[in-house]
Design an enzyme around this catalytic site. Structure first.
Site, mmCIF file in Angstrom:
data_model
loop_
_atom_site.group_PDB
_atom_site.id
_atom_site.type_symbol
_atom_site.label_atom_id
_atom_site.label_comp_id
_atom_site.label_asym_id
_atom_site.label_seq_id
_atom_site.Cartn_x
_atom_site.Cartn_y
_atom_site.Cartn_z
ATOM 1 N N GLU A 10 0.837 -1.193 0.000
ATOM 2 C CA GLU A 10 0.000 0.000 0.000
ATOM 3 C C GLU A 10 0.873 1.245 0.000
ATOM 4 O OE1 GLU A 10 -1.564 -1.764 3.641
ATOM 5 O OE2 GLU A 10 -1.645 0.288 4.395
ATOM 6 N N CYS A 63 3.556 8.379 0.862
ATOM 7 C CA CYS A 63 4.168 7.471 1.827
ATOM 8 C C CYS A 63 4.322 6.112 1.143
ATOM 9 C CB CYS A 63 3.274 7.370 3.058
ATOM 10 S SG CYS A 63 3.836 6.159 4.264
ATOM 11 N N CYS A 72 7.161 -7.297 6.443
ATOM 12 C CA CYS A 72 8.304 -6.781 7.208
ATOM 13 C C CYS A 72 8.732 -7.864 8.188
ATOM 14 C CB CYS A 72 7.861 -5.533 7.979
ATOM 15 S SG CYS A 72 9.182 -4.749 8.928
ATOM 16 N N CYS A 131 7.542 -5.593 15.098
ATOM 17 C CA CYS A 131 7.016 -4.654 16.102
ATOM 18 C C CYS A 131 5.586 -5.065 16.482
ATOM 19 C CB CYS A 131 7.031 -3.222 15.574
ATOM 20 S SG CYS A 131 8.691 -2.634 15.183
ATOM 21 N N CYS A 191 2.374 -3.178 14.993
ATOM 22 C CA CYS A 191 2.353 -2.824 13.573
ATOM 23 C C CYS A 191 1.740 -3.935 12.716
ATOM 24 C CB CYS A 191 3.779 -2.544 13.112
ATOM 25 S SG CYS A 191 3.870 -2.048 11.386
ATOM 26 N N SER A 251 11.965 5.494 14.763
ATOM 27 C CA SER A 251 10.798 5.031 15.523
ATOM 28 C C SER A 251 11.291 4.583 16.885
ATOM 29 C CB SER A 251 10.127 3.866 14.789
ATOM 30 O OG SER A 251 9.686 4.317 13.524
ATOM 31 N N HIS A 257 9.576 5.046 20.374
ATOM 32 C CA HIS A 257 8.430 4.415 21.046
ATOM 33 C C HIS A 257 8.643 3.953 22.485
ATOM 34 C CE1 HIS A 257 6.861 4.712 17.089
ATOM 35 N NE2 HIS A 257 7.210 3.542 16.631
ATOM 36 N N CYS A 304 0.344 1.779 8.866
ATOM 37 C CA CYS A 304 0.975 0.923 7.856
ATOM 38 C C CYS A 304 0.521 -0.527 7.905
ATOM 39 C CB CYS A 304 2.486 0.919 7.936
ATOM 40 S SG CYS A 304 3.226 1.573 9.370
HETATM 41 N N1 SAH Z 1 10.015 0.264 9.505
HETATM 42 C C1 SAH Z 1 10.070 1.691 9.558
HETATM 43 C C2 SAH Z 1 9.053 2.408 8.702
HETATM 44 C C3 SAH Z 1 7.647 1.899 8.655
HETATM 45 S S1 SAH Z 1 6.567 2.233 9.982
HETATM 46 C C4 SAH Z 1 10.017 2.170 10.977
HETATM 47 O O1 SAH Z 1 9.926 1.368 11.879
HETATM 48 O O2 SAH Z 1 10.152 3.379 11.204
HETATM 49 C C5 SAH Z 1 6.229 3.949 9.987
HETATM 50 C C6 SAH Z 1 5.860 4.444 11.388
HETATM 51 O O3 SAH Z 1 4.527 4.025 11.762
HETATM 52 C C7 SAH Z 1 6.791 3.926 12.449
HETATM 53 O O4 SAH Z 1 7.120 4.945 13.347
HETATM 54 C C8 SAH Z 1 5.952 2.859 13.103
HETATM 55 O O5 SAH Z 1 6.437 2.557 14.369
HETATM 56 C C9 SAH Z 1 4.572 3.497 13.069
HETATM 57 N N2 SAH Z 1 3.464 2.576 13.261
HETATM 58 C C10 SAH Z 1 3.333 1.300 12.863
HETATM 59 N N3 SAH Z 1 2.159 0.785 13.240
HETATM 60 C C11 SAH Z 1 1.507 1.769 13.876
HETATM 61 C C12 SAH Z 1 0.227 1.844 14.501
HETATM 62 N N4 SAH Z 1 -0.593 0.800 14.531
HETATM 63 N N5 SAH Z 1 -0.125 3.019 15.059
HETATM 64 C C13 SAH Z 1 0.711 4.090 15.023
HETATM 65 N N6 SAH Z 1 1.915 4.082 14.445
HETATM 66 C C14 SAH Z 1 2.318 2.919 13.892
#
Ligand code: SAH
Length: 339
Positions: free
Chosen positions: A84, A97, A104, A108, A111, A211, A213, A330
């Site tokens: 996407e 984006c 992946c 995480c 995600c 990222s 968190h 994502c």
């Molecule tokens: N792998 C990379 C880029 C993809 S994720 C990374 O980890 O940065 C892009 C951003 O969206 C990251 O900061 C990720 O932690 C966040 N993200 C993923 N799932 C999410 C969710 N359910 N709610 C909010 N942010 C989320």
């Protein structure tokens, strides 16, 4: 695939198959117009047959439009794999984006992209293809670029597909390509430290987003397996190196998860971690992924969290959430689609 080629490589390719250089430029134009080979009118049929195998086969499989104008596209590749990408309209133009991998493998916990693991890497030309297809949707072409900004924040970990992502950046910033400025490109990573150092040494002017968190390694490891490999202190050292090399402000993403990383103490610890750092924190309430047992913090609470950071002189904002009604974060859309 032909969309992996730079302009010069395309001309070399044309010559190699016995064509004059201008045919190389025409093929390049065709690809950058986002057209299928059938839709291209200035190439002879015999030539189309010769290049058809290598001509990109990606297409927009679905398009969703949110009430706020955000658009999500499901892009399908030659092998049926789907990713996407999201188009957001801002005052200054359009930001896209992009996904860098199908799925992946970072794992995480919050995600959706990682629910089914990694299927495969996208090639440079496939990452670019997302931009070319959507640029066409907006009425653009190679010489008329409608998209101004690119963020590598879709599915996948960009630094886990390093060479293809770097090649993509070369293609998209090329004057002969869409000529998007390096300054208008952001790369978001969960923190692959060795690759951050490598990226810093490429002398690119792209923005690095981490990222984060969590504010300590134990808590981070509970939600992000990569924390078992790299410590937060190592990530921050790599960020300092990146800043020294590029002069680019570092961005941190901090997703608020209820009861996990959203306490006053977390805000205080975050401010301590980032003290004296030229950076900005994007705070975003978790977008709930229904397959996961984690809840987001309310937006009001997110604003309070940001205020606590600001009190400690850390630059921070609550990130606008866009397109929530069409599968916010994502991987959510693809995850739904695969069912
Ligand atoms: N792998 C990379 C880029 C993809 S994720 C990374 O980890 O940065 C892009 C951003 O969206 C990251 O900061 C990720 O932690 C966040 N993200 C993923 N799932 C999410 C969710 N359910 N709610 C909010 N942010 C989320």
């Amino acid at each position: 695939m032909l969309s992996d080629f730079s302009f010069d490589e395309m001309v070399v390719f044309a010559k190699k198959i016995g064509l004059p250089a201008f045919r190389g430029e025409q093929i390049f134009d065709a690809i950058y117009s986002g057209k299928t080979l059938d839709e291209v009118s200035n190439l002879p049929k015999a030539l189309k047959e010769i290049i058809s195998e290598q001509y990109p086969k990606y297409k927009i499989a679905h398009k969703f439009t949110s009430k706020d104008g955000t658009q999500k596209f499901l892009i399908e590749f030659f092998d049926g794999n789907i990713v996407e990408c999201v188009l957001m309209k801002y005052k200054y133009g359009f930001t896209i984006c992009l996904s860098t991998q199908v799925g992946c493998r970072m794992g995480c916990k919050f995600c959706a992209s990682t629910l089914n693991g990694l299927a495969r890497n996208l090639s440079a030309g496939e990452i670019l293809g997302q931009v070319l297809l959507v640029n066409r949707e907006l009425g653009g072409s190679r010489k008329e670029r409608k998209i101004t900004n690119v963020v590598l924040m879709g599915s996948g970990e960009p630094l886990d597909n390093y060479d293809n992502v770097l090649k993509f950046i070369e293609l998209i910033t090329s004057k002969k390509g869409l000529n998007i400025s390096e300054r208008n490109i952001s790369l978001s990573t969960c923190g692959l430290v060795d690759k951050i150092y490598k990226l810093a040494d490429e002398n690119l002017n792209i923005t690095l987003t981490i990222s984060l968190h969590a504010t300590n390694d134990e808590k981070r490891a509970e939600i992000m397996p990569i924390a078992n490999k790299y410590k937060i202190s190592e990530i921050l050292d790599a960020c300092k190196y990146y800043y020294d090399k590029t002069g680019r402000k570092i961005y941190f993403e901090y997703t608020l998860i209820k009861g996990v990383n959203d306490s006053d103490e977390d805000a205080l610890n975050l401010s301590k971690l980032l003290k004296g750092f030229l950076c900005h924190v994007n705070v975003i309430p978790l977008n709930k992924v229904k397959e996961r047992n984690l809840e987001g913090t309310s937006r009001l609470f997110a604003y309070q969290f940001v205020e606590k950071l600001k009190e400690k002189n850390v630059s921070a904002t609550v990130r606008r959430t866009m397109g929530e009604d069409i599968g916010g974060a994502c991987g959510q859309l693809r995850a739904r689609y695969l069912k």
